[in-house]
Design an enzyme around this catalytic site. Structure first.
Site, mmCIF file in Angstrom:
data_model
loop_
_atom_site.group_PDB
_atom_site.id
_atom_site.type_symbol
_atom_site.label_atom_id
_atom_site.label_comp_id
_atom_site.label_asym_id
_atom_site.label_seq_id
_atom_site.Cartn_x
_atom_site.Cartn_y
_atom_site.Cartn_z
ATOM 1 N N LYS A 111 -5.622 -3.979 0.668
ATOM 2 C CA LYS A 111 -6.397 -3.645 1.722
ATOM 3 C C LYS A 111 -7.379 -4.689 2.245
ATOM 4 O O LYS A 111 -7.947 -5.374 1.377
ATOM 5 C CB LYS A 111 -7.241 -2.368 1.828
ATOM 6 C CG LYS A 111 -6.399 -1.123 1.031
ATOM 7 C CD LYS A 111 -7.415 0.150 0.944
ATOM 8 C CE LYS A 111 -7.435 0.650 2.182
ATOM 9 N NZ LYS A 111 -8.007 2.194 2.115
ATOM 10 N N GLU A 119 14.204 15.499 9.196
ATOM 11 C CA GLU A 119 15.362 16.020 9.954
ATOM 12 C C GLU A 119 16.158 14.781 10.684
ATOM 13 O O GLU A 119 15.454 14.016 11.286
ATOM 14 C CB GLU A 119 14.859 16.934 11.067
ATOM 15 C CG GLU A 119 14.351 18.145 10.890
ATOM 16 C CD GLU A 119 12.626 17.969 10.562
ATOM 17 O OE1 GLU A 119 12.359 18.585 9.429
ATOM 18 O OE2 GLU A 119 12.040 17.099 11.311
ATOM 19 N N GLU A 177 10.634 11.302 6.977
ATOM 20 C CA GLU A 177 9.469 11.462 6.417
ATOM 21 C C GLU A 177 9.375 10.908 4.891
ATOM 22 O O GLU A 177 10.546 11.436 4.332
ATOM 23 C CB GLU A 177 8.611 12.646 6.461
ATOM 24 C CG GLU A 177 8.524 13.143 7.950
ATOM 25 C CD GLU A 177 7.612 12.665 8.612
ATOM 26 O OE1 GLU A 177 6.801 11.775 8.396
ATOM 27 O OE2 GLU A 177 7.610 12.989 9.900
ATOM 28 N N HIS A 207 0.892 -0.940 0.001
ATOM 29 C CA HIS A 207 0.042 -0.133 0.033
ATOM 30 C C HIS A 207 0.916 1.139 -0.127
ATOM 31 O O HIS A 207 1.908 1.128 0.735
ATOM 32 C CB HIS A 207 -0.860 -0.009 1.098
ATOM 33 C CG HIS A 207 -2.042 1.039 1.146
ATOM 34 N ND1 HIS A 207 -1.527 2.524 1.716
ATOM 35 C CD2 HIS A 207 -3.153 1.041 0.980
ATOM 36 C CE1 HIS A 207 -2.633 3.316 1.674
ATOM 37 N NE2 HIS A 207 -3.613 2.387 1.229
ATOM 38 N N ASP A 248 6.166 9.832 20.974
ATOM 39 C CA ASP A 248 4.978 9.452 20.002
ATOM 40 C C ASP A 248 5.143 7.835 19.941
ATOM 41 O O ASP A 248 4.118 7.008 19.865
ATOM 42 C CB ASP A 248 5.007 10.075 18.879
ATOM 43 C CG ASP A 248 4.424 11.548 18.683
ATOM 44 O OD1 ASP A 248 3.604 11.510 19.870
ATOM 45 O OD2 ASP A 248 4.649 12.084 17.855
ATOM 46 N N LYS A 278 10.721 7.543 13.325
ATOM 47 C CA LYS A 278 11.054 8.223 14.679
ATOM 48 C C LYS A 278 12.007 7.438 15.405
ATOM 49 O O LYS A 278 11.572 6.299 15.628
ATOM 50 C CB LYS A 278 9.880 8.625 15.318
ATOM 51 C CG LYS A 278 8.927 9.549 14.452
ATOM 52 C CD LYS A 278 7.617 9.941 15.549
ATOM 53 C CE LYS A 278 6.571 10.963 14.634
ATOM 54 N NZ LYS A 278 5.584 11.252 15.322
ATOM 55 N N ARG A 286 0.503 7.868 7.783
ATOM 56 C CA ARG A 286 -1.055 8.048 7.621
ATOM 57 C C ARG A 286 -1.961 6.705 7.833
ATOM 58 O O ARG A 286 -2.940 6.800 7.432
ATOM 59 C CB ARG A 286 -1.153 8.486 6.076
ATOM 60 C CG ARG A 286 -2.337 9.190 5.731
ATOM 61 C CD ARG A 286 -2.288 10.089 4.591
ATOM 62 N NE ARG A 286 -2.065 9.471 3.167
ATOM 63 C CZ ARG A 286 -1.924 9.897 2.192
ATOM 64 N NH1 ARG A 286 -2.138 11.177 1.887
ATOM 65 N NH2 ARG A 286 -1.536 9.107 0.887
ATOM 66 N N LYS A 287 -1.466 5.953 8.286
ATOM 67 C CA LYS A 287 -2.144 4.627 8.908
ATOM 68 C C LYS A 287 -1.675 4.386 10.217
ATOM 69 O O LYS A 287 -1.805 3.153 10.566
ATOM 70 C CB LYS A 287 -1.764 3.430 7.967
ATOM 71 C CG LYS A 287 -2.182 3.515 6.504
ATOM 72 C CD LYS A 287 -3.650 3.311 6.242
ATOM 73 C CE LYS A 287 -4.305 3.360 5.020
ATOM 74 N NZ LYS A 287 -3.988 4.841 4.523
ATOM 75 N N ASP A 293 0.765 4.067 1.465
ATOM 76 C CA ASP A 293 1.423 4.746 2.606
ATOM 77 C C ASP A 293 2.303 3.691 3.367
ATOM 78 O O ASP A 293 3.200 4.101 4.177
ATOM 79 C CB ASP A 293 0.115 4.771 3.604
ATOM 80 C CG ASP A 293 -0.828 5.823 3.107
ATOM 81 O OD1 ASP A 293 -0.293 6.847 2.328
ATOM 82 O OD2 ASP A 293 -2.042 5.855 3.176
ATOM 83 N N LYS A 294 1.988 2.571 3.265
ATOM 84 C CA LYS A 294 2.924 1.442 4.150
ATOM 85 C C LYS A 294 4.388 1.453 3.489
ATOM 86 O O LYS A 294 5.276 1.264 4.032
ATOM 87 C CB LYS A 294 2.093 0.037 3.849
ATOM 88 C CG LYS A 294 1.391 -0.147 5.276
ATOM 89 C CD LYS A 294 2.133 -0.218 6.536
ATOM 90 C CE LYS A 294 1.364 0.468 7.438
ATOM 91 N NZ LYS A 294 2.010 1.100 8.474
ATOM 92 N N PHE A 321 -8.839 -4.504 -9.974
ATOM 93 C CA PHE A 321 -7.899 -3.361 -9.113
ATOM 94 C C PHE A 321 -6.525 -3.694 -9.851
ATOM 95 O O PHE A 321 -5.774 -4.469 -9.282
ATOM 96 C CB PHE A 321 -7.915 -3.957 -7.734
ATOM 97 C CG PHE A 321 -7.085 -3.157 -6.735
ATOM 98 C CD1 PHE A 321 -6.364 -1.925 -7.080
ATOM 99 C CD2 PHE A 321 -6.887 -3.196 -5.429
ATOM 100 C CE1 PHE A 321 -5.460 -1.223 -6.462
ATOM 101 C CE2 PHE A 321 -6.234 -2.542 -4.572
ATOM 102 C CZ PHE A 321 -5.428 -1.474 -4.931
ATOM 103 N N ASP A 334 -2.264 5.763 -6.432
ATOM 104 C CA ASP A 334 -2.523 7.077 -5.171
ATOM 105 C C ASP A 334 -1.341 7.258 -4.434
ATOM 106 O O ASP A 334 -0.323 6.464 -4.301
ATOM 107 C CB ASP A 334 -3.488 6.120 -4.155
ATOM 108 C CG ASP A 334 -4.082 7.065 -3.099
ATOM 109 O OD1 ASP A 334 -3.866 8.357 -3.205
ATOM 110 O OD2 ASP A 334 -4.439 6.550 -1.854
ATOM 111 N N ALA A 335 -0.994 8.650 -4.031
ATOM 112 C CA ALA A 335 0.251 8.966 -3.407
ATOM 113 C C ALA A 335 0.153 8.323 -1.925
ATOM 114 O O ALA A 335 -0.860 8.218 -1.283
ATOM 115 C CB ALA A 335 0.175 10.480 -3.276
ATOM 116 N N LYS A 343 11.595 9.881 20.677
ATOM 117 C CA LYS A 343 10.112 10.307 20.535
ATOM 118 C C LYS A 343 9.310 9.559 21.151
ATOM 119 O O LYS A 343 8.906 8.372 20.813
ATOM 120 C CB LYS A 343 10.115 10.252 18.754
ATOM 121 C CG LYS A 343 11.126 10.731 17.929
ATOM 122 C CD LYS A 343 11.386 12.174 18.111
ATOM 123 C CE LYS A 343 12.259 12.633 16.995
ATOM 124 N NZ LYS A 343 13.629 12.043 17.074
#
Length: 418
Positions: free
Chosen positions: A177, A57, A44, A16, A293, A287, A266-267, A18-19, A252, A260-261, A291
């Site tokens: 998906k 960074e 990123e 995918h 998060d 990260k 984003r997941k 995003d993945k 598909f 898709d970008a 971090k």
């Protein structure tokens, strides 16, 4: 009488868009920490048709070829055919990286001490790299103490990748998906309502180009090679009332970054509990361990899982929050949703005394900076797809239930004193 309702969670395959980004971000993190465990990383990634952009960074002494790393990861995922509009050999890889702001770094630099053990004073002096709130969750619906819908969605996504790579279903392509809807009676899962799989595939399958014939073949193959193996060791199985949906639009073929970008982070619901528990909003991938998060979310899962594994609750959610530059959490909350066997105030007190929640302490407890070295140069990239929690296929330090006896003993002592 208990309420009957449906709950749905989704997963995505490693192909995918995003993945892809999450995995490249964490591959970069693995490579940097392997050479320099003190690396400060916020990587990123963006992908689109024929393009990978690496930004963010990074402060490190490591010497890494980001372009080679990226192409190798894309090859591993399976984008090796130009027909996909995105290929490891032909895509452009652009690098736009800066060093971390010294204003952000000043409160956490000591977290990279090379010593195996820091003193209490040092642990208290190393603050969080940012403010924020994180959640962890566990429940007794599955052996890995995860909610059943996200556990099943991940298993199906992973099996899609397995049968694609081992050649059983060679017409499958990397993007995909999955979605599973589970029927609940009260708080207990009682049935499988719907299984949805959307998977990228070749334009021609077994000589067939007709969409209707192709979709019928894919649906039959996925039921036999993907769904049935996943449910072999699951007590609750699909039945005659279970809907099985495959590629609902009809086909598909165009997928991945061509369709898709993609973007790192984003997941976040796929990465955690499939919407079954709350989320603080912070992503994990790319990260470094300073971090919160990432690291505090792992610690919260560790706490919640040990509480449920100890039989102290059927469900448990842990929330923690931080202020930038401050080591100890601003707040801690433990919620057992009425399923707890002990007083929640006493439970929180025991958690505070027996679980490490300071940034440097969490890094030290899980050995996060050194795991890429100890695991042969790859650790974080392996949790970047198919979930960061409840992974029986991976040896994850935050999934260990080694605090069960301690919790029972401490709470028994607290009850005696009370």
């Amino acid at each position: 009488m208990s309420r009957r309702y449906l709950f749905t969670s989704e997963s995505v395959t490693e192909g995918h868009p995003d993945k892809i980004c999450d995995q490249i971000s964490d591959t970069i993190l693995d490579a940097l920490l392997t050479q320099d465990p003190k690396s400060r990383v916020a990587a990123e990634v963006v992908v689109n048709t024929g393009l990978v952009l690496i930004t963010g960074e990074i402060t490190t002494q490591a010497q890494v070829n980001f372009i080679d790393l990226t192409r190798k990861k894309i090859t591993e995922i399976g984008y090796i055919h130009s027909e996909n509009g995105f290929s490891a050999d032909s895509c452009s890889v652009l690098i736009a990286l800066d060093r971390q702001s010294p204003d952000i770094a000043q409160g956490v630099d000591q977290a990279h001490e090379s010593r195996e053990s820091l003193s209490e004073e040092e642990l208290d002096a190393i603050g969080a790299g940012d403010q924020g709130l994180m959640f962890g969750y566990a429940c007794n619906e599955t052996p890995e103490l995860m909610p059943l819908p996200i556990s099943l969605a991940h298993r199906i996504s992973l099996q899609l990748s397995v049968v694609r790579k081992n050649g059983k279903l060679p017409y499958l392509r990397p993007d995909g998906k999955t979605q599973v809807t589970v029927a609940y009676q009260g708080d207990r899962p009682v049935g499988i309502d719907t299984i949805l799989i959307s998977t990228q595939h070749a334009a021609v399958i077994n000589g067939m180009a007709d969409s209707t014939s192709i979709q019928a073949q894919i649906k039959q193959d996925l039921w036999i090679e993907v769904v049935q193996p996943v449910f072999e060791d699951i007590d609750i199985k699909p039945d005659d009332n279970t809907r099985f949906l495959v590629n609902p639009t009809g086909k598909f073929v165009i997928g991945g970054p061509q369709g898709d970008a993609g973007l790192t982070g984003r997941k976040i619901i796929v990465d955690t509990y499939g919407g079954y528990a709350r989320h603080g909003g912070g992503a994990f991938s790319g990260k470094d361990p300073t971090k919160v998060d990432r690291t505090a979310a792992y610690a919260c899962r560790y706490i919640a899982k040990n509480i449920v594994a100890a039989g102290l609750a059927e469900r448990c959610e842990v929330q923690v929050s931080y202020a930038i530059g401050v080591a100890r959490p601003v707040s801690l909350n433990v919620d057992t949703f009425g399923t707890g066997k002990v007083d929640e105030e006493k439970l929180m007190d025991v958690v505070l005394k027996n679980f490490e929640l300071r940034p440097a302490g969490m890094i030290q407890a899980f050995d996060l900076q050194n795991l890429p070295i100890k695991r042969g140069g790859r650790f974080f990239q392996d949790v970047a797809s198919y979930g960061h929690f409840g992974r029986p296929d991976l040896d994850l330090p935050w999934e260990v239930t080694d605090k069960v006896d301690l919790l029972k003993t401490a709470l028994a002592a607290a009850a005696t004193v009370g």
